[in-house]
Design a protein around this motif. Structure first.
Motif, PDB file in Angstrom:
ATOM      1  N   ARG A 188       3.421   4.098   3.448  1.00  0.00           N
ATOM      2  CA  ARG A 188       4.696   4.552   4.028  1.00  0.00           C
ATOM      3  C   ARG A 188       5.663   4.977   2.905  1.00  0.00           C
ATOM      4  O   ARG A 188       6.316   6.010   2.982  1.00  0.00           O
ATOM      5  CB  ARG A 188       5.305   3.419   4.844  1.00  0.00           C
ATOM      6  CG  ARG A 188       6.035   3.912   6.071  1.00  0.00           C
ATOM      7  CD  ARG A 188       6.381   2.820   7.058  1.00  0.00           C
ATOM      8  NE  ARG A 188       6.884   1.607   6.462  1.00  0.00           N
ATOM      9  CZ  ARG A 188       6.274   0.419   6.562  1.00  0.00           C
ATOM     10  NH1 ARG A 188       5.144   0.306   7.218  1.00  0.00           N
ATOM     11  NH2 ARG A 188       6.802  -0.646   6.008  1.00  0.00           N
ATOM     12  N   LEU A 189       5.697   4.157   1.843  1.00  0.00           N
ATOM     13  CA  LEU A 189       6.564   4.496   0.714  1.00  0.00           C
ATOM     14  C   LEU A 189       6.158   5.835   0.102  1.00  0.00           C
ATOM     15  O   LEU A 189       6.994   6.642  -0.282  1.00  0.00           O
ATOM     16  CB  LEU A 189       6.469   3.413  -0.369  1.00  0.00           C
ATOM     17  CG  LEU A 189       7.224   2.131  -0.081  1.00  0.00           C
ATOM     18  CD1 LEU A 189       6.806   1.054  -1.056  1.00  0.00           C
ATOM     19  CD2 LEU A 189       8.717   2.380  -0.185  1.00  0.00           C
ATOM     20  N   HIS A 190       4.866   6.033   0.036  1.00  0.00           N
ATOM     21  CA  HIS A 190       4.338   7.269  -0.532  1.00  0.00           C
ATOM     22  C   HIS A 190       4.774   8.460   0.324  1.00  0.00           C
ATOM     23  O   HIS A 190       5.232   9.477  -0.194  1.00  0.00           O
ATOM     24  CB  HIS A 190       2.809   7.174  -0.573  1.00  0.00           C
ATOM     25  CG  HIS A 190       2.128   8.441  -0.930  1.00  0.00           C
ATOM     26  ND1 HIS A 190       2.283   9.044  -2.149  1.00  0.00           N
ATOM     27  CD2 HIS A 190       1.296   9.235  -0.225  1.00  0.00           C
ATOM     28  CE1 HIS A 190       1.574  10.148  -2.179  1.00  0.00           C
ATOM     29  NE2 HIS A 190       0.972  10.296  -1.033  1.00  0.00           N
ATOM     30  N   ARG A 191       4.685   8.295   1.635  1.00  0.00           N
ATOM     31  CA  ARG A 191       5.028   9.390   2.541  1.00  0.00           C
ATOM     32  C   ARG A 191       6.529   9.620   2.597  1.00  0.00           C
ATOM     33  O   ARG A 191       7.000  10.733   2.423  1.00  0.00           O
ATOM     34  CB  ARG A 191       4.510   9.074   3.947  1.00  0.00           C
ATOM     35  CG  ARG A 191       3.116   9.571   4.230  1.00  0.00           C
ATOM     36  CD  ARG A 191       2.864   9.625   5.731  1.00  0.00           C
ATOM     37  NE  ARG A 191       3.521   8.553   6.466  1.00  0.00           N
ATOM     38  CZ  ARG A 191       2.944   7.369   6.729  1.00  0.00           C
ATOM     39  NH1 ARG A 191       1.717   7.129   6.308  1.00  0.00           N
ATOM     40  NH2 ARG A 191       3.578   6.448   7.402  1.00  0.00           N
ATOM     41  N   GLU A 192       7.288   8.521   2.824  1.00  0.00           N
ATOM     42  CA  GLU A 192       8.705   8.687   3.109  1.00  0.00           C
ATOM     43  C   GLU A 192       9.540   8.930   1.866  1.00  0.00           C
ATOM     44  O   GLU A 192      10.526   9.643   1.901  1.00  0.00           O
ATOM     45  CB  GLU A 192       9.236   7.457   3.864  1.00  0.00           C
ATOM     46  CG  GLU A 192       8.704   7.415   5.281  1.00  0.00           C
ATOM     47  CD  GLU A 192       8.956   6.081   5.951  1.00  0.00           C
ATOM     48  OE1 GLU A 192       9.700   5.261   5.366  1.00  0.00           O
ATOM     49  OE2 GLU A 192       8.398   5.857   7.044  1.00  0.00           O
ATOM     50  N   ARG A 193       9.164   8.284   0.766  1.00  0.00           N
ATOM     51  CA  ARG A 193       9.990   8.443  -0.431  1.00  0.00           C
ATOM     52  C   ARG A 193       9.343   9.377  -1.452  1.00  0.00           C
ATOM     53  O   ARG A 193       9.834   9.491  -2.570  1.00  0.00           O
ATOM     54  CB  ARG A 193      10.203   7.075  -1.089  1.00  0.00           C
ATOM     55  CG  ARG A 193      11.140   6.171  -0.309  1.00  0.00           C
ATOM     56  CD  ARG A 193      11.681   5.128  -1.250  1.00  0.00           C
ATOM     57  NE  ARG A 193      12.506   4.163  -0.565  1.00  0.00           N
ATOM     58  CZ  ARG A 193      13.150   3.191  -1.192  1.00  0.00           C
ATOM     59  NH1 ARG A 193      13.022   3.053  -2.503  1.00  0.00           N
ATOM     60  NH2 ARG A 193      13.892   2.338  -0.534  1.00  0.00           N
ATOM     61  N   GLN A 194       8.220   9.956  -1.099  1.00  0.00           N
ATOM     62  CA  GLN A 194       7.478  10.845  -1.998  1.00  0.00           C
ATOM     63  C   GLN A 194       7.175  10.168  -3.344  1.00  0.00           C
ATOM     64  O   GLN A 194       7.198  10.787  -4.385  1.00  0.00           O
ATOM     65  CB  GLN A 194       8.232  12.161  -2.249  1.00  0.00           C
ATOM     66  CG  GLN A 194       8.018  13.203  -1.169  1.00  0.00           C
ATOM     67  CD  GLN A 194       8.881  12.915   0.045  1.00  0.00           C
ATOM     68  OE1 GLN A 194      10.074  12.662  -0.086  1.00  0.00           O
ATOM     69  NE2 GLN A 194       8.287  12.911   1.224  1.00  0.00           N
ATOM     70  N   MET A 195       6.958   8.851  -3.270  1.00  0.00           N
ATOM     71  CA  MET A 195       6.634   8.137  -4.503  1.00  0.00           C
ATOM     72  C   MET A 195       5.218   8.493  -4.940  1.00  0.00           C
ATOM     73  O   MET A 195       4.325   8.643  -4.111  1.00  0.00           O
ATOM     74  CB  MET A 195       6.642   6.633  -4.237  1.00  0.00           C
ATOM     75  CG  MET A 195       7.924   5.946  -4.610  1.00  0.00           C
ATOM     76  SD  MET A 195       7.714   4.182  -4.359  1.00  0.00           S
ATOM     77  CE  MET A 195       9.408   3.719  -4.089  1.00  0.00           C
ATOM     78  N   THR A 196       5.039   8.598  -6.252  1.00  0.00           N
ATOM     79  CA  THR A 196       3.693   8.702  -6.782  1.00  0.00           C
ATOM     80  C   THR A 196       3.136   7.280  -6.779  1.00  0.00           C
ATOM     81  O   THR A 196       3.820   6.365  -7.211  1.00  0.00           O
ATOM     82  CB  THR A 196       3.715   9.211  -8.233  1.00  0.00           C
ATOM     83  OG1 THR A 196       4.481  10.400  -8.274  1.00  0.00           O
ATOM     84  CG2 THR A 196       2.319   9.449  -8.761  1.00  0.00           C
ATOM     85  N   VAL A 197       1.931   7.100  -6.252  1.00  0.00           N
ATOM     86  CA  VAL A 197       1.392   5.750  -6.179  1.00  0.00           C
ATOM     87  C   VAL A 197       0.081   5.662  -6.948  1.00  0.00           C
ATOM     88  O   VAL A 197      -0.761   6.550  -6.846  1.00  0.00           O
ATOM     89  CB  VAL A 197       1.162   5.316  -4.714  1.00  0.00           C
ATOM     90  CG1 VAL A 197       0.472   3.964  -4.655  1.00  0.00           C
ATOM     91  CG2 VAL A 197       2.465   5.267  -3.949  1.00  0.00           C
ATOM     92  N   ILE A 198      -0.043   4.623  -7.754  1.00  0.00           N
ATOM     93  CA  ILE A 198      -1.324   4.336  -8.392  1.00  0.00           C
ATOM     94  C   ILE A 198      -1.747   2.958  -7.890  1.00  0.00           C
ATOM     95  O   ILE A 198      -1.065   1.968  -8.137  1.00  0.00           O
ATOM     96  CB  ILE A 198      -1.215   4.338  -9.929  1.00  0.00           C
ATOM     97  CG1 ILE A 198      -0.700   5.684 -10.416  1.00  0.00           C
ATOM     98  CG2 ILE A 198      -2.576   4.023 -10.550  1.00  0.00           C
ATOM     99  CD1 ILE A 198      -0.422   5.743 -11.903  1.00  0.00           C
ATOM    100  N   LEU A 199      -2.832   2.934  -7.131  1.00  0.00           N
ATOM    101  CA  LEU A 199      -3.256   1.695  -6.497  1.00  0.00           C
ATOM    102  C   LEU A 199      -4.543   1.206  -7.172  1.00  0.00           C
ATOM    103  O   LEU A 199      -5.570   1.863  -7.098  1.00  0.00           O
ATOM    104  CB  LEU A 199      -3.496   1.948  -5.011  1.00  0.00           C
ATOM    105  CG  LEU A 199      -3.996   0.775  -4.181  1.00  0.00           C
ATOM    106  CD1 LEU A 199      -2.905  -0.262  -4.005  1.00  0.00           C
ATOM    107  CD2 LEU A 199      -4.469   1.247  -2.819  1.00  0.00           C
ATOM    108  N   VAL A 200      -4.440   0.054  -7.834  1.00  0.00           N
ATOM    109  CA  VAL A 200      -5.622  -0.514  -8.473  1.00  0.00           C
ATOM    110  C   VAL A 200      -6.315  -1.417  -7.471  1.00  0.00           C
ATOM    111  O   VAL A 200      -5.667  -2.221  -6.811  1.00  0.00           O
ATOM    112  CB  VAL A 200      -5.232  -1.346  -9.710  1.00  0.00           C
ATOM    113  CG1 VAL A 200      -6.463  -1.950 -10.354  1.00  0.00           C
ATOM    114  CG2 VAL A 200      -4.472  -0.502 -10.705  1.00  0.00           C
ATOM    115  N   SER A 201      -7.614  -1.251  -7.348  1.00  0.00           N
ATOM    116  CA  SER A 201      -8.315  -2.038  -6.352  1.00  0.00           C
ATOM    117  C   SER A 201      -9.788  -2.048  -6.683  1.00  0.00           C
ATOM    118  O   SER A 201     -10.275  -1.198  -7.408  1.00  0.00           O
ATOM    119  CB  SER A 201      -8.103  -1.403  -4.976  1.00  0.00           C
ATOM    120  OG  SER A 201      -8.848  -2.099  -4.017  1.00  0.00           O
TER     121      SER A 201
END
Lengths: 282, 270
Positions: A188-201
């Protein structure tokens, strides 16, 4: 606007018998607004790599550019960078320390030099964003449930309103419900705030569902950096790294082997659903 | 600075020192520490330096690694040196306001500093060449006679080995929390003393919480494996003296005797 690593290497215990490369000669560029999944086996250098992106660790060789500025250059304001590149560590709930939830979340914004009022505003906003209700604000962070603590800790970083959000295994140790909450919140943060996200998993299924690019690390080296489709096409190689493709990719491969005209490189349940409906329709 | 604490860290190489029985190394360290306080003559210190250098050489642990532990005691070192310089009565060399520096003070400060430095190096050398398990095994064995006086030797040894084992864990944990708070904009390196002390709260609170959590987890895990103290517990690697240990004991005895002898040698220059 991007994060760019150039020939990044990090060597532990350089010059002793215990010398080991945690990260070896890695170069990549992450464009603004992308959602990158970073996967790799335990000890593949994921955590080391991301700590270089906000200047917490200094590379042994190479460097990192944020918006075309060398972050390890003399005089670069690392503290400001950390407001732009937010990093949520593994088990972030272990860093909670304040007497109540709201004050804890205000810690980051206040360190950025914001006024008490502005910090409070941002903290409230961040807490709402992660789904923490107002009546929890005054409680001690130590008496919350595991999932709640995790979300409060994530809010602590979001409240700094970073342009890039890096999360190190944010779902580790959570139940399926908690996992879904955290991942849903990140997307949601990625979509709504246009944040670049790096998800380690290391869960392929999580990464495949949300990421538009996947970065695979193996023994400190960058093995793949491509779209999920392209990366999971190499599922045989991934297995030699101790990783695997999402369950659904294997199912698609089995169906194709059984004679169905299905796309082998499916990586999410949604794609699989569309493909199966297409086959059944024809 | 936190990563400079070398006590409790093990440096994994194979050397004569590493292979010695932990009891021998314990005794050796004790002898070395005692010798530092027995002697007061320069000859003694030269001898101690040679012996220490020889042991470091034999252990194949890089010198850089051993001296890292010194940075942690720098403050104590500076304090004790300056107290000794300024507060020892005797023949004054020069005055600095109400403070006067004496010849005796300078000498004492010098020896004091050497003692402290050698103390730390000597004990780091032992922990660098002995795994914590070996170390406590050695301690437990050497102090077993105290059992007769009602001292719970096993329990104490177990507590020690756990404490030693926890040092690197807590150091790592501190590092992690520090980084996590730095990522939230915390600043541990600037500001005046009060600001710095205040900046420690976001570090110390999580650290204490985590230490208690780990301790309680460990206690549970030990109980789940039916730990009930030392009574009737057997060892996987029972300690056994070898030829090299006997040689080491003889060398230690000779060294200690010579060091005691240096007490009675007076060099006219000093």
């Amino acid at each position: 606007m991007s994060i760019r690593a150039e020939h990044l290497s990090y060597i532990y215990n350089e010059g002793t018998v215990m010398e080991t490369y945690a990260v070896r000669d890695i170069s990549f560029e992450i464009a603004d607004g992308s959602f990158v999944g970073l996967i790799g086996h335990t000890g593949s250098g994921k955590s080391t790599l991301i700590q270089h992106l906000n200047g917490l660790m200094k590379p042994s060789r190479g460097t990192v550019y944020y918006n075309d500025e060398d972050i390890f250059a003399e005089g670069y304001d690392l503290k400001r960078l950390r407001g732009h590149v937010g990093l949520v560590f593994q088990y972030p709930e272990y860093q909670l320390f304040e007497e109540d939830v709201l004050t804890d979340v205000m810690f980051g914004p206040k360190n950025m030099g914001l006024s008490e009022e502005e910090a409070r505003k941002r903290a409230v906003e961040a807490l709402h964003q992660v789904g923490i209700e107002d009546e929890v604000f005054v409680r001690s962070p130590f008496e919350l449930s595991g999932g709640q603590k995790r979300r409060v800790a994530v809010a602590g970083v979001i409240a700094m309103e970073p342009a890039v959000l890096i999360l190190d295994e944010p779902t580790a140790g959570l139940d399926p419900e908690g996992r879904r909450e955290i991942l849903g919140m990140v997307s949601r943060l990625h979509r709504e705030r246009q944040m670049t996200v790096i998800l380690v998993s290391h869960s392929m299924d999580d990464v495949a569902e949300y990421a538009d690019r996947i970065m695979v690390l193996n023994h400190g080296e960058l093995a793949y950096f491509d779209t999920p489709r392209e990366v999971f096409r190499h599922h045989k190689e991934l297995e030699t790294f101790g990783l695997s493709a999402p369950e659904i990719t294997y199912l698609a491969a089995e169906l194709a082997d059984a004679g169905f005209d299905i796309d082998r490189d499916i990586s999410t349940v949604e794609e699989a659903k569309a493909e199966i409906l297409r086959i059944m329709g024809s | 600075m936190i990563r400079d604490i070398t006590i409790g860290q093990y440096y994994p190489v194979d050397s004569v020192i590493h292979r010695l029985d932990p009891r021998t190394k314990l005794a050796g360290t004790m002898v070395f520490l005692m010798s530092l306080f027995v002697t007061s003559s320069p000859v003694g210190y030269i001898l101690a330096t040679l012996v220490l250098a020889g042991c470091i050489r034999l252990s194949r642990v890089p010198f850089k690694f051993i001296t890292r532990g010194l940075r942690a005691i720098l403050v104590i070192l500076l304090l004790s040196v300056s107290f000794n310089i300024f507060l020892t009565p005797g023949e004054p060399i020069f005055r600095l306001g109400f403070l006067k520096v004496t010849k005796e003070g300078l000498l004492l400060a010098g020896f004091m500093a050497l003692r402290l430095v050698y103390l730390v190096i000597g004990s780091s050398l032992m922990t660098l060449t002995t795994t914590p398990t070996q170390l406590t095994d050695g301690l437990e064995r050497s102090l077993r006679f105290l059992n007769r006086f009602g001292v719970p030797v096993h329990d104490i040894a177990m507590m020690m080995s756990i404490a030693l084992r926890f040092i690197p864990i807590l150091v790592e944990e501190t590092d992690k929390i520090m980084k996590a708070q730095t990522a939230r904009g915390a600043d541990f390196d600037s500001g005046n003393l009060i600001q710095r002390a205040k900046a420690m709260i976001p570090l110390l609170v999580p650290l204490f919480v985590s230490a208690f959590r780990r301790a309680s987890d460990l206690a549970l895990a030990m109980e789940a494996r039916c730990y009930h103290g030392g009574e009737g517990r057997t060892k996987m690697h029972p300690l056994q003296y070898e030829h090299r240990d006997r040689v080491a004991y003889i060398l230690m005895l000779v060294y200690l005797l010579v060091m005691i002898a240096t007490r009675f040698i007076r060099i006219p220059v000093l």
